[in-house]
Design a protein around this motif. Structure first.
Motif, mmCIF file in Angstrom:
data_model
loop_
_atom_site.group_PDB
_atom_site.id
_atom_site.type_symbol
_atom_site.label_atom_id
_atom_site.label_comp_id
_atom_site.label_asym_id
_atom_site.label_seq_id
_atom_site.Cartn_x
_atom_site.Cartn_y
_atom_site.Cartn_z
ATOM 1 N N LEU A 258 0.738 -1.183 -0.010
ATOM 2 C CA LEU A 258 -0.013 -0.185 -0.001
ATOM 3 C C LEU A 258 0.865 1.242 -0.112
ATOM 4 C CD1 LEU A 258 -3.217 1.201 0.486
ATOM 5 C CD2 LEU A 258 -2.087 1.572 2.811
ATOM 6 N N ALA B 52 1.133 3.824 -3.295
ATOM 7 C CA ALA B 52 0.628 5.200 -2.843
ATOM 8 C C ALA B 52 1.556 6.154 -3.298
ATOM 9 C CB ALA B 52 0.028 5.122 -1.757
ATOM 10 N N ILE B 53 2.804 5.969 -2.988
ATOM 11 C CA ILE B 53 3.767 7.164 -2.916
ATOM 12 C C ILE B 53 4.326 7.037 -4.523
ATOM 13 C CG2 ILE B 53 6.231 7.482 -2.191
ATOM 14 C CD1 ILE B 53 5.286 6.480 0.771
ATOM 15 N N ILE B 54 4.667 5.845 -5.137
ATOM 16 C CA ILE B 54 5.153 6.015 -6.617
ATOM 17 C C ILE B 54 4.267 5.188 -7.256
ATOM 18 C CG2 ILE B 54 7.241 5.475 -8.067
ATOM 19 C CD1 ILE B 54 7.823 7.607 -5.702
ATOM 20 N N PRO B 55 3.085 5.727 -7.696
ATOM 21 C CA PRO B 55 2.107 4.858 -8.644
ATOM 22 C C PRO B 55 2.455 4.839 -9.862
ATOM 23 C CG PRO B 55 1.442 7.567 -8.532
ATOM 24 C CD PRO B 55 2.612 7.267 -7.578
ATOM 25 N N GLN B 56 3.677 5.290 -10.472
ATOM 26 C CA GLN B 56 4.074 4.831 -11.784
ATOM 27 C C GLN B 56 5.096 3.857 -11.343
ATOM 28 O OE1 GLN B 56 6.150 7.681 -14.614
ATOM 29 N NE2 GLN B 56 4.179 7.481 -15.490
ATOM 30 N N THR C 49 10.028 8.525 -11.164
ATOM 31 C CA THR C 49 9.524 9.910 -11.064
ATOM 32 C C THR C 49 10.392 10.741 -12.167
ATOM 33 O OG1 THR C 49 11.232 10.454 -9.539
ATOM 34 C CG2 THR C 49 9.196 9.758 -8.560
ATOM 35 N N GLY C 50 9.585 11.873 -12.453
ATOM 36 C CA GLY C 50 10.572 12.753 -13.208
ATOM 37 C C GLY C 50 10.632 12.289 -14.647
ATOM 38 N N ASN D 279 13.846 9.079 -13.563
ATOM 39 C CA ASN D 279 14.609 8.865 -12.428
ATOM 40 C C ASN D 279 13.973 7.490 -11.755
ATOM 41 O OD1 ASN D 279 16.665 10.976 -12.545
ATOM 42 N ND2 ASN D 279 15.145 12.182 -11.806
ATOM 43 N N GLN E 11 13.172 4.854 -8.734
ATOM 44 C CA GLN E 11 13.115 4.939 -7.427
ATOM 45 C C GLN E 11 12.739 3.668 -6.783
ATOM 46 O OE1 GLN E 11 14.079 7.967 -6.445
ATOM 47 N NE2 GLN E 11 12.872 9.726 -7.513
ATOM 48 N N SER F 83 6.228 18.166 -10.716
ATOM 49 C CA SER F 83 6.472 17.015 -11.882
ATOM 50 C C SER F 83 5.863 15.676 -11.786
ATOM 51 C CB SER F 83 7.851 17.049 -12.036
ATOM 52 O OG SER F 83 8.469 16.052 -11.217
ATOM 53 N N GLU F 84 5.597 15.491 -10.117
ATOM 54 C CA GLU F 84 5.066 14.253 -9.950
ATOM 55 C C GLU F 84 3.436 14.235 -9.793
ATOM 56 O OE1 GLU F 84 6.875 11.907 -10.278
ATOM 57 O OE2 GLU F 84 8.210 13.413 -10.595
ATOM 58 N N LYS G 238 0.989 12.394 -11.791
ATOM 59 C CA LYS G 238 0.893 10.894 -11.863
ATOM 60 C C LYS G 238 -0.268 10.493 -10.908
ATOM 61 C CE LYS G 238 5.672 11.000 -13.605
ATOM 62 N NZ LYS G 238 6.694 10.984 -13.000
ATOM 63 N N HIS G 239 -0.707 11.475 -10.237
ATOM 64 C CA HIS G 239 -1.789 11.121 -9.289
ATOM 65 C C HIS G 239 -3.136 11.568 -10.006
ATOM 66 C CE1 HIS G 239 0.760 9.815 -5.929
ATOM 67 N NE2 HIS G 239 1.552 10.942 -6.720
ATOM 68 N N GLU H 124 12.602 14.252 -5.942
ATOM 69 C CA GLU H 124 11.284 13.891 -6.740
ATOM 70 C C GLU H 124 10.672 12.885 -5.640
ATOM 71 O OE1 GLU H 124 12.577 14.811 -11.072
ATOM 72 O OE2 GLU H 124 12.124 12.939 -10.590
ATOM 73 N N PHE H 125 11.429 12.012 -4.989
ATOM 74 C CA PHE H 125 10.851 10.840 -4.364
ATOM 75 C C PHE H 125 10.213 11.585 -2.952
ATOM 76 C CE2 PHE H 125 10.862 7.810 -0.855
ATOM 77 C CZ PHE H 125 10.276 6.901 -1.365
ATOM 78 N N SER I 183 7.106 12.846 -3.781
ATOM 79 C CA SER I 183 6.042 11.761 -4.046
ATOM 80 C C SER I 183 5.496 11.497 -2.578
ATOM 81 C CB SER I 183 6.370 10.625 -4.750
ATOM 82 O OG SER I 183 7.208 11.123 -5.917
ATOM 83 N N VAL I 184 6.148 11.451 -1.526
ATOM 84 C CA VAL I 184 5.666 11.197 -0.302
ATOM 85 C C VAL I 184 4.732 12.035 0.019
ATOM 86 C CG1 VAL I 184 6.259 10.661 2.130
ATOM 87 C CG2 VAL I 184 7.747 9.895 0.243
ATOM 88 N N ALA J 38 1.368 11.778 -1.470
ATOM 89 C CA ALA J 38 0.371 10.478 -0.787
ATOM 90 C C ALA J 38 -0.132 10.967 0.468
ATOM 91 C CB ALA J 38 1.455 9.338 -0.816
ATOM 92 N N SER K 76 -3.971 5.841 0.118
ATOM 93 C CA SER K 76 -4.255 5.058 -1.056
ATOM 94 C C SER K 76 -5.251 5.613 -1.917
ATOM 95 C CB SER K 76 -4.463 3.763 -1.119
ATOM 96 O OG SER K 76 -5.074 2.997 -2.027
ATOM 97 N N PRO K 77 -5.109 6.021 -3.390
ATOM 98 C CA PRO K 77 -6.394 6.596 -4.071
ATOM 99 C C PRO K 77 -7.487 5.442 -4.036
ATOM 100 C CG PRO K 77 -4.633 6.138 -5.518
ATOM 101 C CD PRO K 77 -4.120 5.802 -4.156
#
Lengths: 324, 324
Positions: free
Chosen positions: A132, A136-140, A258-259, A262, A264, B21-22, B25-26, B277-278, B281-282, B285, B313-314
């Motif tokens: 989870l 949720a944090i890195i959806p891609q 990401t980006g 990059n 992760q 940039s991130e 993705k959401h 970028e990481f 992303s956190v 979320a 979580s979406p």
């Protein structure tokens, strides 16, 4: 309640014995009674071991009942029944049935004004949490789960049901090269066969056809037919000497981007000398959380995904900032 | 609210640009405005870039404001001010000051009837979560944190303040043999020097004394004097070509015991091509979680330790069981 959290255990198999051994490491909890349907074996601790039918009489003497029975037969019946009487924590692990199980336990817990946390352990459990958080944090990205190297009790049981088999231990082994591909940044589509191999140690009854047993194992649908499986026949002595422990472990790996490309990578891994003792330890931490939720007046069933992490810590909200 | 979660960004540095940039993705979020104190740089997206003083006018148009300023000067002032107006998420990372910061933001968020989640990122953040889970589950054990290999912006900044230094990049490197000892089941007491080394690339002004710069770096208390530090002087061209990215990562490892000496190892690790970028992303979320908490009528400041994982979580409560 100013004293310790009073814990009961229902079911005295590997998991129940694990809870019994681990609870002494949690200063804020005490074991007050154990319940079983079988004739009581000698317990390791000095608490009463009682027939499960007498559990109801302990309603006011137990804060959280840990249900340590099996997912196939015990828990679907026991968990709703106990949730009407006690706050409960269980390790129901039939993944596909968790939603309906949760619903049944939820209705019982609401009617009993109790809190139940279901499907606690490492998978389902900690690995579910990790999947989870990662997604949720890195959806891609893509999340992979590997199990082992360790003993799968379900697969060992499946072998034991074959005619002519007297003992069996099955090790699930992750394929290291698949793990490495992901750690190197790839996101491959992997079949079951490309992720794990299965290694079986079997004691056969005298006179049984080893060839037939081996074929039956390797062709067993779901359990073995989709994997490269190796079968070794050994003596009962060797089995008891070398394959009676229950180590396990595994990895959840998320490889995402990401980006503009990059990479992760997030990875969570467990290496466990004793699967039942580790699972017991997770149950105990969530017993604390169930007690905390109930103390706040919450009722109903939850999974690990619903529980605020801070409720697992004996340090509570004040103490944890040293950890941040 | 049936539409997307409307996100604002305050602060347009590495972190703000990362969020920008991130967010695409959401699918359940949209960026509606960015705020900065500086003359607006050209943003990558098509949203308005406004002066931070005009943020208040966006009170009803932004669901969650991501505070992307620095921990030293920006956040201690901005976070309480913004928490009176918006739900906020920030990455305040001065570990020792988190309790008092949390309290200040909490008072502001309560008075504004908003939710703020503070100190979000990977450390503090995900690593804090892991330390909590690990210690709560296996209390008889020891937790280690290793950072790197990666660029420490704080240490790079510290070098840049030395007279005669024009550019600097500092890599924190975990000592692999220390990691291996723990993975092999030891629980050693490790000094700072035994866990990490520090590798510095420095561009010096022409005429500056390289010997003096190197000595000043290596003797700098807290930052370098407790570590084995290596300093390389390079050209500005080499610096820009080879050391302008911001990779990072790290490991939280818990080595504990259950039963009569069974070793139980839990490890969480990150390998990040882009730290900002990481971290962004956190933040995103947790922006979702802040929105969900606010939608339930909660108010006040929280850390990641307080937030039920499912709110990140979406997929929400229904959808996640596929993940269990």
């Amino acid at each position: 309640m100013s004293g310790k959290i009073r814990i009961g255990i229902c079911g005295y198999g590997n998991l129940g014995r694990g809870v019994e051994s681990e609870i002494v490491k949690h200063n804020d909890m005490e074991l007050v009674a154990m319940f079983t349907r079988r004739k009581a074996l000698a317990p390791a601790s000095n608490v009463p071991v009682l027939h499960v039918d007498s559990a109801r009489e302990w309603k006011d003497k137990i804060d959280v009942m840990l249900l340590c029975g099996g997912s196939a037969k015990d828990l679907p019946e026991q968990a709703p029944a106990f949730a009407r009487i006690f706050n409960t924590v269980d390790s129901f692990d039939t993944h596909a049935r968790i939603p309906q199980y949760l619903q049944a336990v939820n209705e019982a817990a609401i009617s009993g004004k109790n809190v139940s946390i279901v499907s606690v352990g490492w998978d389902p459990g900690l690995f579910s949490l990790m999947r989870l958080y990662m997604g949720a944090i890195i959806p891609q990205g893509q999340t992979y789960t590997f199990w082992g190297e360790g003993v799968s009790q379900g697969h060992s049981d499946a072998i034991r049901k074959i005619d002519g088999v007297t003992q069996a231990t099955q090790y699930t082994i992750p394929i290291e090269s698949a793990l490495q591909r992901i750690r190197n940044g790839e996101t491959p589509d992997l079949t079951a066969r490309e992720k794990h191999t299965r290694l079986c140690y079997v004691v056969a009854a005298s006179g049984a056809s080893l060839e037939k047993i081996e074929r039956e194992i390797k062709e067993m649908p779901n359990y073995f037919s989709d994997y490269d499986t190796t079968v070794h026949f050994i003596s009962a002595e060797e089995m008891n000497a070398k394959h009676s422990r229950l180590p396990h472990g595994g990895n959840v790996i998320h490889m995402g981007q990401t980006g503009g490309g990059n990479k992760q990578q997030i990875e969570f891994s467990l290496k466990l000398d004793s699967n039942p003792e580790f699972t017991s330890s997770v149950l105990l931490a969530y017993a604390r959380a169930a007690y905390m939720l109930a103390s706040k007046g919450e009722v109903g069933a939850r999974t690990v995904l619903d529980v605020p992490p801070v409720l697992l810590s004996p340090l509570g909200g004040e103490g944890v900032f040293g950890l941040v």
